[in-house]
Scaffold this active site. Structure first.
Site, PDB file in Angstrom:
ATOM      1  N   ASP A   1      71.427  29.722  62.544  1.00 59.50           N
ATOM      2  CA  ASP A   1      70.126  29.430  63.149  1.00 59.50           C
ATOM      3  C   ASP A   1      70.195  28.189  64.035  1.00 59.50           C
ATOM      4  OD1 ASP A   1      67.445  29.935  63.634  1.00 59.50           O
ATOM      5  OD2 ASP A   1      66.747  28.835  61.869  1.00 59.50           O
TER       6      ASP A   1
ATOM      7  N   HIS B   1      72.367  31.468  72.498  1.00 56.97           N
ATOM      8  CA  HIS B   1      72.989  32.626  71.846  1.00 56.97           C
ATOM      9  C   HIS B   1      74.419  32.819  72.348  1.00 56.97           C
ATOM     10  CE1 HIS B   1      69.182  33.373  70.065  1.00 56.97           C
ATOM     11  NE2 HIS B   1      68.607  33.916  71.129  1.00 56.97           N
TER      12      HIS B   1
ATOM     13  N   LEU C   1      90.653  38.678  56.090  1.00 58.53           N
ATOM     14  CA  LEU C   1      89.224  38.382  55.936  1.00 58.53           C
ATOM     15  C   LEU C   1      88.357  39.598  56.294  1.00 58.53           C
ATOM     16  CD1 LEU C   1      86.934  36.152  55.705  1.00 58.53           C
ATOM     17  CD2 LEU C   1      87.272  35.779  58.157  1.00 58.53           C
TER      18      LEU C   1
HETATM   19  C1  IPE Z   1      67.052  34.066  60.671  1.00 58.60           C
HETATM   20  O1  IPE Z   1      66.696  33.204  61.711  1.00 58.60           O
HETATM   21  C2  IPE Z   1      67.727  35.272  61.202  1.00 58.60           C
HETATM   22  C3  IPE Z   1      69.001  35.063  61.913  1.00 58.60           C
HETATM   23  C4  IPE Z   1      69.644  33.951  62.042  1.00 58.60           C
HETATM   24  C5  IPE Z   1      69.563  36.248  62.477  1.00 58.60           C
HETATM   25  P1  IPE Z   1      65.210  33.173  62.296  1.00 58.60           P
HETATM   26  O2  IPE Z   1      65.194  32.110  63.320  1.00 58.60           O
HETATM   27  O3  IPE Z   1      64.808  34.536  62.718  1.00 58.60           O
HETATM   28  O4  IPE Z   1      64.354  32.783  61.002  1.00 58.60           O
HETATM   29  P2  IPE Z   1      62.882  32.191  60.881  1.00 58.60           P
HETATM   30  O5  IPE Z   1      61.971  33.053  61.697  1.00 58.60           O
HETATM   31  O6  IPE Z   1      62.902  30.784  61.418  1.00 58.60           O
HETATM   32  O7  IPE Z   1      62.603  32.215  59.418  1.00 58.60           O
HETATM   33  C1  IPE Z   2      69.399  32.137  65.605  1.00 55.67           C
HETATM   34  O1  IPE Z   2      68.918  31.184  66.492  1.00 55.67           O
HETATM   35  C2  IPE Z   2      69.821  33.411  66.301  1.00 55.67           C
HETATM   36  C3  IPE Z   2      68.957  34.574  66.026  1.00 55.67           C
HETATM   37  C4  IPE Z   2      67.931  34.606  65.206  1.00 55.67           C
HETATM   38  C5  IPE Z   2      69.278  35.790  66.740  1.00 55.67           C
HETATM   39  P1  IPE Z   2      67.409  31.177  66.923  1.00 55.67           P
HETATM   40  O2  IPE Z   2      67.253  32.028  68.133  1.00 55.67           O
HETATM   41  O3  IPE Z   2      66.523  31.548  65.794  1.00 55.67           O
HETATM   42  O4  IPE Z   2      67.211  29.665  67.306  1.00 55.67           O
HETATM   43  P2  IPE Z   2      65.935  28.766  66.995  1.00 55.67           P
HETATM   44  O5  IPE Z   2      65.706  28.839  65.512  1.00 55.67           O
HETATM   45  O6  IPE Z   2      64.787  29.336  67.755  1.00 55.67           O
HETATM   46  O7  IPE Z   2      66.336  27.410  67.454  1.00 55.67           O
HETATM   47 MG    MG Z   3      65.597  30.503  64.343  1.00 54.66          MG
END
Ligand code: IPE
Ligand code: IPE
Ligand code: MG
Length: 256
Positions: A25, A42, A136
């Site tokens: 995240d 990303h 792995l």
């Molecule tokens: C969790 O991250 C899902 C992934 C990393 C794929 P999110 O960014 O979607 O989670 P929330 O919405 O902050 O809980």
């Molecule tokens: C995690 O990073 C990747 C996915 C959920 C696909 P985020 O896109 O949730 O990044 P933040 O949390 O908005 O910074």
């Molecule tokens: Mg996120």
């Protein structure tokens, strides 16, 4: 291979976590902080995936599970979702070659029916190509949700034994139908990006997993950060419900 359930028995604890599960995240915030579009985060996140896969393989981790797209991520703006789908395809095309060369086995878990036929085919091909690898095992959780997993497992269990009465259902009847039945439960869970929540990741399997949270955004996470998480993991006493004395001198008191 049958793995010990943390609630039916006491799994043994190893110096290096056997199974590491990560919520990757903070990509969007990493990019926003740099005045870049969210999707740039990303793209950088994929570089981190490469580094962490290599680092886990080098440290002797057996299973690495990466949450790439949750069942709730469809709620994001359409252009971000389609960017993530394209990035997923790029990764399947490019990284699988590298993984295969490194004896890595790739699995993808989640409700894959929601993906385009093209992506579904690429997933099948990648899994088939790497199926015989013995290093792995990397699992990508895509359109995955812990609740979806439990529901699909219940459906499969009931399809196999439609006359089943509720009283006779036990853990060992359900667990084999979970999407990741091939792996032991995660020893270590890592969430980058500062949030301290599970966000519908592996709800069943995280029962006794050690949790580690870091404020580091996923694109900044690296092998040194992974080692910090491993160091924290080594400090933990995994009691699985027992007392500390029982952990230190197993067999002297009580039973498993
Ligand atoms: C969790 O991250 C899902 C992934 C990393 C794929 P999110 O960014 O979607 O989670 P929330 O919405 O902050 O809980
Ligand atoms: C995690 O990073 C990747 C996915 C959920 C696909 P985020 O896109 O949730 O990044 P933040 O949390 O908005 O910074
Ligand atoms: Mg996120």
């Amino acid at each position: 291979m049958q793995h010990i359930s943390s609630t039916l028995g006491v799994p043994d604890t190893t110096y290096v976590p056997r199974h590491v599960a990560i919520i990757m995240d903070g990509n969007g915030r990493w990019a926003t902080k740099r005045h870049l579009p969210r999707v740039a985060g990303h793209t950088r996140g994929l570089d981190t995936v490469r580094e962490i896969v290599q680092a886990c393989a080098a440290r002797g981790v057996q299973y690495l599970t990466l949450f790439a797209f949750s069942s709730e991520n469809w709620r994001r703006p359409a252009d971000e979702v389609s960017f993530l789908m394209r990035l997923f395809m790029t990764a399947l095309r490019r990284e699988v070659v590298r993984m295969h060369a490194n004896n890595i086995r790739l699995r993808v878990v989640g409700d894959l029916a929601r993906f385009s036929p093209r992506i579904q085919q690429m997933i099948k091909d990648a899994e088939a190509r790497t199926a015989g690898n013995t290093g792995l095992t990397v699992t990508i959780a895509a359109n995955y949700g812990g609740r979806w997993d439990l529901l699909q497992a219940m459906r499969k269990m009931l399809a196999r034994a439609p006359m089943l009465d509720g009283e006779s259902i036990d853990e060992s009847m359900l667990a084999p139908h979970l999407a990741m039945a091939y792996a032991p439960e995660p020893d270590l869970f890592i969430r980058t990006g500062g949030e301290q929540r599970i966000s519908n990741f592996l709800l069943w399997q995280l029962a006794y997993t050690e949790l580690y949270f870091t404020d580091t955004f996923w694109p900044d996470f690296d092998a040194a950060e992974l080692d910090k998480a491993f160091a924290s993991y080594r400090q933990r006493e995994r009691r699985f419900g027992r007392t500390s004395a029982q952990v230190v001198a197993p067999g002297l008191s009580g039973t498993a």
